[in-house]
Design a protein around this motif. Structure first.
Motif, PDB file in Angstrom:
ATOM      1  N   GLU A  47     -25.970  18.277   3.574  1.00 25.68           N
ATOM      2  CA  GLU A  47     -27.126  18.659   4.391  1.00 25.68           C
ATOM      3  C   GLU A  47     -28.075  17.483   4.575  1.00 25.68           C
ATOM      4  O   GLU A  47     -28.600  17.258   5.666  1.00 25.68           O
ATOM      5  CB  GLU A  47     -27.867  19.844   3.763  1.00 25.68           C
ATOM      6  N   TYR A  48     -28.290  16.715   3.516  1.00 24.04           N
ATOM      7  CA  TYR A  48     -29.175  15.552   3.603  1.00 24.04           C
ATOM      8  C   TYR A  48     -28.637  14.540   4.621  1.00 24.04           C
ATOM      9  O   TYR A  48     -29.362  14.088   5.507  1.00 24.04           O
ATOM     10  CB  TYR A  48     -29.319  14.889   2.228  1.00 24.04           C
ATOM     11  N   HIS A  50     -26.475  14.982   6.992  1.00 25.83           N
ATOM     12  CA  HIS A  50     -26.478  15.574   8.328  1.00 25.83           C
ATOM     13  C   HIS A  50     -27.881  15.504   8.934  1.00 25.83           C
ATOM     14  O   HIS A  50     -28.049  15.174  10.106  1.00 25.83           O
ATOM     15  CB  HIS A  50     -25.987  17.019   8.244  1.00 25.83           C
ATOM     16  N   ASN A  51     -28.902  15.776   8.126  1.00 29.77           N
ATOM     17  CA  ASN A  51     -30.280  15.709   8.618  1.00 29.77           C
ATOM     18  C   ASN A  51     -30.717  14.291   8.949  1.00 29.77           C
ATOM     19  O   ASN A  51     -31.495  14.081   9.884  1.00 29.77           O
ATOM     20  CB  ASN A  51     -31.236  16.348   7.606  1.00 29.77           C
ATOM     21  N   GLY A  55     -32.010  13.609  12.577  1.00 32.04           N
ATOM     22  CA  GLY A  55     -33.395  13.159  12.658  1.00 32.04           C
ATOM     23  C   GLY A  55     -33.579  11.805  13.295  1.00 32.04           C
ATOM     24  O   GLY A  55     -34.691  11.427  13.654  1.00 32.04           O
ATOM     25  N   GLU A  92     -33.189   7.238   3.000  1.00 37.44           N
ATOM     26  CA  GLU A  92     -32.935   7.338   4.437  1.00 37.44           C
ATOM     27  C   GLU A  92     -33.142   5.991   5.120  1.00 37.44           C
ATOM     28  O   GLU A  92     -32.326   5.576   5.945  1.00 37.44           O
ATOM     29  CB  GLU A  92     -33.846   8.387   5.077  1.00 37.44           C
TER      30      GLU A  92
END
Length: 102
Positions: A47-48, A50-51, A55, A92
């Motif tokens: 999920e991280y 993918h975000n 984003g 990120e």
């Protein structure tokens, strides 16, 4: 014989991003020992990543993000999970910097 079209449709009904998430999972499993983590931990990592992709509107494919994140954490998913939980924005930025450097 499986009807993959129907299978994909059923999966997309549950989560419209399931195919890209499976691509991330596949890449992580080919690079690391993903079996060491719980299903919840794996979901958190996927999920991280993918975000991060969504984003930042990247032109890279999902597996490339998984590979870069794995490399940053020396192919240790426990370390990657710790980084995700510890400092979300720093990791990120490191992923993005490495992607743009490639």
């Amino acid at each position: 014989m499986r009807n993959y079209g129907i299978l994909v449709k059923q999966l997309k009904e549950k989560d419209k991003y399931i195919i890209p998430k499976l691509a991330i999972y596949h890449e992580l499993s080919s690079l690391t020992y993903i079996e060491e983590l719980s299903a919840e931990d794996i979901t958190e990592i996927i999920e991280y990543l993918h975000n991060v992709y969504l984003g930042n509107e990247l032109n890279y494919q999902y597996p490339k993000i998984a590979k870069v994140a794995s490399e940053l954490c020396h192919f240790d998913l426990q370390e990657l999970l710790l980084c995700i939980r510890k400092d979300d924005s720093r990791l990120e930025q490191q992923i993005l910097d490495k992607l743009f450097f490639i």
